[in-house]
Write an enzyme that holds these catalytic residues in place. Structure first.
Site, PDB file in Angstrom:
ATOM      1  N   GLU A 124       1.331 -23.317  10.032  1.00 47.27           N
ATOM      2  CA  GLU A 124       2.286 -22.253  10.371  1.00 47.27           C
ATOM      3  C   GLU A 124       1.511 -20.999  10.748  1.00 47.27           C
ATOM      4  OE1 GLU A 124       4.663 -21.638   6.849  1.00 47.27           O
ATOM      5  OE2 GLU A 124       4.955 -23.781   6.578  1.00 47.27           O
ATOM      6  N   LYS A 126       0.495 -17.208  10.364  1.00 46.19           N
ATOM      7  CA  LYS A 126       0.589 -16.265   9.241  1.00 46.19           C
ATOM      8  C   LYS A 126       1.130 -14.954   9.791  1.00 46.19           C
ATOM      9  CE  LYS A 126      -1.691 -14.602   5.143  1.00 46.19           C
ATOM     10  NZ  LYS A 126      -1.458 -13.184   5.247  1.00 46.19           N
ATOM     11  N   ASP A 128       2.268 -11.280  10.124  1.00 46.80           N
ATOM     12  CA  ASP A 128       1.738 -10.069   9.500  1.00 46.80           C
ATOM     13  C   ASP A 128       2.894  -9.115   9.232  1.00 46.80           C
ATOM     14  OD1 ASP A 128      -0.031  -8.356   8.437  1.00 46.80           O
ATOM     15  OD2 ASP A 128      -0.997  -7.785  10.315  1.00 46.80           O
ATOM     16  N   TYR A 236       9.627 -19.370   5.384  1.00 48.23           N
ATOM     17  CA  TYR A 236       8.569 -20.370   5.254  1.00 48.23           C
ATOM     18  C   TYR A 236       8.528 -21.109   3.912  1.00 48.23           C
ATOM     19  CZ  TYR A 236       6.390 -16.244   3.198  1.00 48.23           C
ATOM     20  OH  TYR A 236       6.142 -15.121   2.457  1.00 48.23           O
ATOM     21  N   LYS A 325      -7.871 -17.062   8.218  1.00 50.32           N
ATOM     22  CA  LYS A 325      -7.650 -15.767   8.860  1.00 50.32           C
ATOM     23  C   LYS A 325      -8.456 -15.635  10.153  1.00 50.32           C
ATOM     24  CE  LYS A 325      -5.937 -12.531   6.726  1.00 50.32           C
ATOM     25  NZ  LYS A 325      -5.981 -11.893   5.429  1.00 50.32           N
ATOM     26  N   CYS A 419     -20.856  20.027  -3.627  1.00 49.40           N
ATOM     27  CA  CYS A 419     -19.581  19.453  -3.184  1.00 49.40           C
ATOM     28  C   CYS A 419     -19.028  20.242  -1.992  1.00 49.40           C
ATOM     29  CB  CYS A 419     -18.595  19.486  -4.344  1.00 49.40           C
ATOM     30  SG  CYS A 419     -16.909  19.069  -3.855  1.00 49.40           S
ATOM     31  N   CYS A 422     -15.630  22.077  -3.606  1.00 44.92           N
ATOM     32  CA  CYS A 422     -15.634  23.104  -4.668  1.00 44.92           C
ATOM     33  C   CYS A 422     -17.023  23.687  -4.907  1.00 44.92           C
ATOM     34  CB  CYS A 422     -15.066  22.526  -5.962  1.00 44.92           C
ATOM     35  SG  CYS A 422     -16.183  21.361  -6.759  1.00 44.92           S
ATOM     36  N   CYS A 437     -19.254  14.567  -7.210  1.00 48.55           N
ATOM     37  CA  CYS A 437     -19.111  15.997  -7.421  1.00 48.55           C
ATOM     38  C   CYS A 437     -18.951  16.191  -8.921  1.00 48.55           C
ATOM     39  CB  CYS A 437     -17.869  16.495  -6.686  1.00 48.55           C
ATOM     40  SG  CYS A 437     -17.157  17.982  -7.391  1.00 48.55           S
ATOM     41  N   CYS A 443     -12.417  20.796  -9.349  1.00 40.26           N
ATOM     42  CA  CYS A 443     -12.531  20.556  -7.908  1.00 40.26           C
ATOM     43  C   CYS A 443     -11.142  20.254  -7.319  1.00 40.26           C
ATOM     44  CB  CYS A 443     -13.458  19.374  -7.657  1.00 40.26           C
ATOM     45  SG  CYS A 443     -13.570  18.907  -5.924  1.00 40.26           S
TER      46      CYS A 443
HETATM   47  S1  IVH Z   1       3.303 -19.151   2.096  1.00 36.12           S
HETATM   48  C1  IVH Z   1       2.263 -18.293  -2.748  1.00 36.12           C
HETATM   49  N1  IVH Z   1       3.520 -18.979   4.689  1.00 36.12           N
HETATM   50  O1  IVH Z   1       1.133 -14.162   3.440  1.00 36.12           O
HETATM   51  C2  IVH Z   1       2.452 -17.646  -1.434  1.00 36.12           C
HETATM   52  N2  IVH Z   1       2.986 -16.998   3.511  1.00 36.12           N
HETATM   53  O2  IVH Z   1      -1.014 -14.057   1.012  1.00 36.12           O
HETATM   54  C3  IVH Z   1       2.896 -18.632  -0.420  1.00 36.12           C
HETATM   55  N3  IVH Z   1       2.748 -15.037   4.933  1.00 36.12           N
HETATM   56  O3  IVH Z   1       2.829 -13.154   0.558  1.00 36.12           O
HETATM   57  C4  IVH Z   1       3.083 -17.971   0.852  1.00 36.12           C
HETATM   58  N4  IVH Z   1       3.175 -16.018   6.842  1.00 36.12           N
HETATM   59  O4  IVH Z   1       3.812 -12.560   2.789  1.00 36.12           O
HETATM   60  C5  IVH Z   1       3.254 -18.314   3.557  1.00 36.12           C
HETATM   61  N5  IVH Z   1       3.743 -19.017   6.978  1.00 36.12           N
HETATM   62  C6  IVH Z   1       3.511 -18.345   5.868  1.00 36.12           C
HETATM   63  C7  IVH Z   1       3.239 -16.957   5.870  1.00 36.12           C
HETATM   64  C8  IVH Z   1       2.965 -16.330   4.657  1.00 36.12           C
HETATM   65  C9  IVH Z   1       2.875 -14.876   6.252  1.00 36.12           C
HETATM   66  C10 IVH Z   1       2.393 -13.955   3.978  1.00 36.12           C
HETATM   67  C11 IVH Z   1       3.329 -13.856   2.800  1.00 36.12           C
HETATM   68  C12 IVH Z   1       2.495 -14.039   1.591  1.00 36.12           C
HETATM   69  C13 IVH Z   1       1.123 -13.776   2.096  1.00 36.12           C
HETATM   70  C14 IVH Z   1       0.157 -14.658   1.317  1.00 36.12           C
END
Ligand code: IVH
Length: 680
Positions: A124, A126, A128, A236, A325, A419, A422, A437, A443
């Site tokens: 899936e 991730k 943001d 998800y 990542k 500093c 201060c 400091c 300060c």
């Molecule tokens: S599964 C136990 N699936 O990433 C957590 N998380 O560090 C299981 N996130 O808090 C999360 N896309 O906010 C999962 N496809 C995805 C995701 C996802 C974004 C975020 C989510 C989570 C953080 C995990």
């Protein structure tokens, strides 16, 4: 008369039917638009239907139901968010940054499952954004919450209801009676640009990135503001105990989500083994820039829920999933000057002022150089061309000097002797990288930072008391310490630059609200050195009340897990300062309060830890060791499994030791075990 009554009854019946069919139609269109991504009618036609429904509901208010599509209007502003305890804690994912780390993950999954077959994974994107947990009961949306600290979040139901992509009631078949779903709320790149254009046209603060904008939008007490923000969501996972009605694989679960009307990313893919995962990662890296929203990596999940259960979680991180990542973004620019910022504990941080560069929608004009040792190690000068890295939300940092591009004029960076704020002497303890400091709370910079920390969300959570206001409060000497905040008057606040009367009142209200807190938050807010949120919570649970902490010794503090001699020293030093007691007394007299915590057996130092004892111990019998461990809250199990935390091995240990080695469980010999027990 009765003719009239009959007429009315008929009209009502007709209206009921019409309302029901309009709602059905609108829900169907929402589903086509948001879940299937295949709209059937134009926006104008859709709006007409909503108008027609609104009109009828106005005529027959008794027919309005909470899940009607017209009921996404913002409700009355809240005073504060209620707390919600998650049925299942909201954890987070382990991160991997390389193929090696991914392979290690896959290997561990194989070992823990005792399998040598390729694993079925679901891939899936991730997203943001911001995690939320939304609860449906009998198919109706009843509650929505933020992640908070993972255990307890904030009730943001009103805000979530304004997001069109989130169904107010589920559709389709076999809907579980109770279903809590988890997903990521996000703002698209386009939505973000428009939002910022609007904010800047109105002279308001602009958002740093889409994620912050989404988070800020969800934390509005007035849901009308949330409604005006372009929020989206993908689901998800689940956050309630799975019942028989829930599919037993992640891929089927996501399919069921879609059938129930819950939007799921169109980029979900099922694959086998690491090769499939790597292909997916590559594809998504290439697609990333064209996607209409930001993703910061991809997530791989073991498909079978039975396997997921077997793999379990460690410290709220599932062992059945991992985030791979994308690498951090790096750009080249030049250092124009270096300034030293003074932090809450007086630490001086060198910050490079850069020739501004634009990376992924964000302008970077500052980057941290961490400390003088790092400057020396990286051989950085003013005027150097450097590589700057920005990873997610962390502060950009200078990574290295570009050796191939030398400036004619470079200047060395010197640690100031005094500093910059201060003018107190700057001190550096032998062997420590950080220079500080020595001004302490004399300060203004340290005072400002201490107050900012005190007011911050995870501490006293004083909404609206932003950094700029705190700077002014200290500069104008209206506030000297954190306790002074509670004696601020409205006219003092509204005398500050750019602070309207309404905002002044909001801050006073927020100050009032913040007085009801928890001991953990309060201890964290005090800003004791090295006492973060988790340690503060542990202290609160261990001592239950504040006075007990005043007299705690370094030894007694070190008996608490994770508190070592350094932290214990800082805590004792903090509570031996008269000044700190005065501020605490002042805060309590101002009305800051919290419920004392009853110390439960749950709070014993080894609660939640599972031990296995194996082989013959020399200094104590196994049953004595077991008793000791149990008195500290630990569980002593007979066999080693993925859930075991420690295996204690005596002489002639056999298969259990082997199993522990295979599973990567921590192993202690008798001597280590004794040392370990000594700390309690
Ligand atoms: S599964 C136990 N699936 O990433 C957590 N998380 O560090 C299981 N996130 O808090 C999360 N896309 O906010 C999962 N496809 C995805 C995701 C996802 C974004 C975020 C989510 C989570 C953080 C995990």
């Amino acid at each position: 008369m009765s003719v009239l009554l009959d007429e009315n009854k008929k009209n009502l019946e007709q209206a009921t039917k019409k309302i029901e069919s309009l709602r059905q139609e609108i829900n169907d269109h929402d589903y086509h638009y948001h879940v299937l991504d295949a709209p059937v009618i134009s926006d104008a036609e859709y709006d007409k239907k909503i108008q027609a429904l609104r009109h009828l509901e106005k005529q027959y208010p008794e027919l309005v139901t909470p899940d009607s599509p017209t009921q996404r209007v913002g409700a009355k502003p809240l005073k504060e968010f209620k707390q919600v305890t998650h049925e299942i804690p909201m954890g987070s994912l382990d991160n991997a940054f390389s193929e090696e780390e991914m392979l290690a993950f896959d290997k561990r999954v194989h070992t823990l499952l005792g399998s040598n077959q390729e694993i079925d994974y679901v891939c899936e994107p991730k997203m943001d954004g911001v995690a939320v947990s939304i609860r449906y009961e009998n198919g109706r949306l009843v509650r929505a919450a933020t992640r908070g600290d993972g255990e307890t979040g904030e009730d943001i139901t009103q805000n979530i209801r304004t997001i069109k992509m989130i169904p107010l009631s589920l559709r389709g078949k076999q809907i579980p009676k109770v279903l809590e779903v988890r997903g990521e709320v996000y703002i698209s790149k386009k939505g973000f640009d428009e939002l910022n254009a609007r904010a800047s046209a109105q002279g308001e603060k602009i958002f740093i990135n889409p994620r912050n904008a989404a988070a800020g939008s969800l934390r509005q007490l007035d849901s009308n503001i949330t409604r005006s923000r372009p929020l989206s969501i993908y689901f998800y996972g689940i956050g309630s105990k799975p019942t028989g009605e829930i599919p037993d694989t992640q891929s089927d679960l996501l399919k069921a989500f879609k059938n129930w009307g819950l939007p799921v990313s169109p980029y979900v893919k099922q694959t086998k083994g690491m090769r499939g995962c790597f292909d997916y990662f590559k594809q998504m890296s290439e697609k990333r820039n064209q996607l209409p929203y930001e993703i910061d990596g991809v997530v791989f999940k073991v498909n079978s829920q039975e396997d997921q259960r077997q793999l379990g979680s460690v410290s709220k991180r599932p062992r059945w999933a991992i985030a791979y990542k994308f690498p951090a973004e790096e750009v080249e620019t030049v250092i124009e000057s270096v300034e030293f910022q003074v932090g809450r504990t007086g630490a001086l941080t060198p910050v490079a002022r850069l020739q501004p560069v634009f990376v992924h929608g964000v302008t970077i004009s500052n980057a941290t150089l961490h400390n003088m040792d790092e400057i020396k190690r990286k051989k950085v000068h003013i005027g150097d061309y450097v590589i700057v890295r920005r990873a997610g939300d962390v502060i950009p940092e200078v990574v290295r000097v570009v050796e191939t591009r030398k400036s004619a004029h470079i200047k060395a960076i010197h640690l100031p002797s005094h500093c910059p704020v201060c003018h107190s002497k700057v001190e550096q303890i032998e062997g420590e990288a950080v220079a500080r400091c020595s001004g302490g709370l004399f300060c203004p910079a340290q005072r400002k930072e201490a107050i900012k920390h005190f007011a911050s969300r995870r501490a006293m959570d004083i909404e609206g008391l932003g950094d700029k206001i705190i700077d002014q409060l200290v500069d104008t000497e209206l506030v000297h310490n954190v306790a002074d905040l509670y004696s601020l008057k409205k006219d003092q606040l509204s005398s500050l630059e750019r602070l309207a009367e309404k905002s002044a009142q909001n801050i006073l209200d927020a100050l009032q609200q913040s007085k009801d807190t928890t001991l953990g938050r309060f201890l964290f807010a005090l800003g004791i050195r090295e006492v973060g949120e988790a340690t503060a919570k542990q202290l609160a649970n261990h001592f239950g009340e504040l006075p007990a902490l005043f007299t705690a010794t370094e030894e007694s503090l070190q008996a608490i897990p994770d508190i070592g001699p350094v932290v214990a020293g800082h805590i004792v030093a903090f509570f031996s300062e008269k000044h700190n007691h005065k501020v605490i007394d002042q805060l309590i007299s101002a009305g800051v309060r919290w419920p004392n915590i009853e110390r439960k057996s749950q709070d014993l130092p080894l609660t939640g830890q599972t031990f296995v004892l194996t082989g013959t111990l020399q200094k104590m019998t196994r049953s004595d060791a077991k008793e000791k461990l149990e008195s500290l809250g630990a569980k002593v199990a007979g066999s080693v499994s993925a859930k075991t935390h420690y295996v204690v091995v005596g002489e002639d240990a056999g298969s259990k030791l082997q199993k522990a080695t295979e599973l990567g469980v921590k192993i202690m010999n008798e001597e280590q075990f004794f040392q370990f027990l000594k700390q309690f």
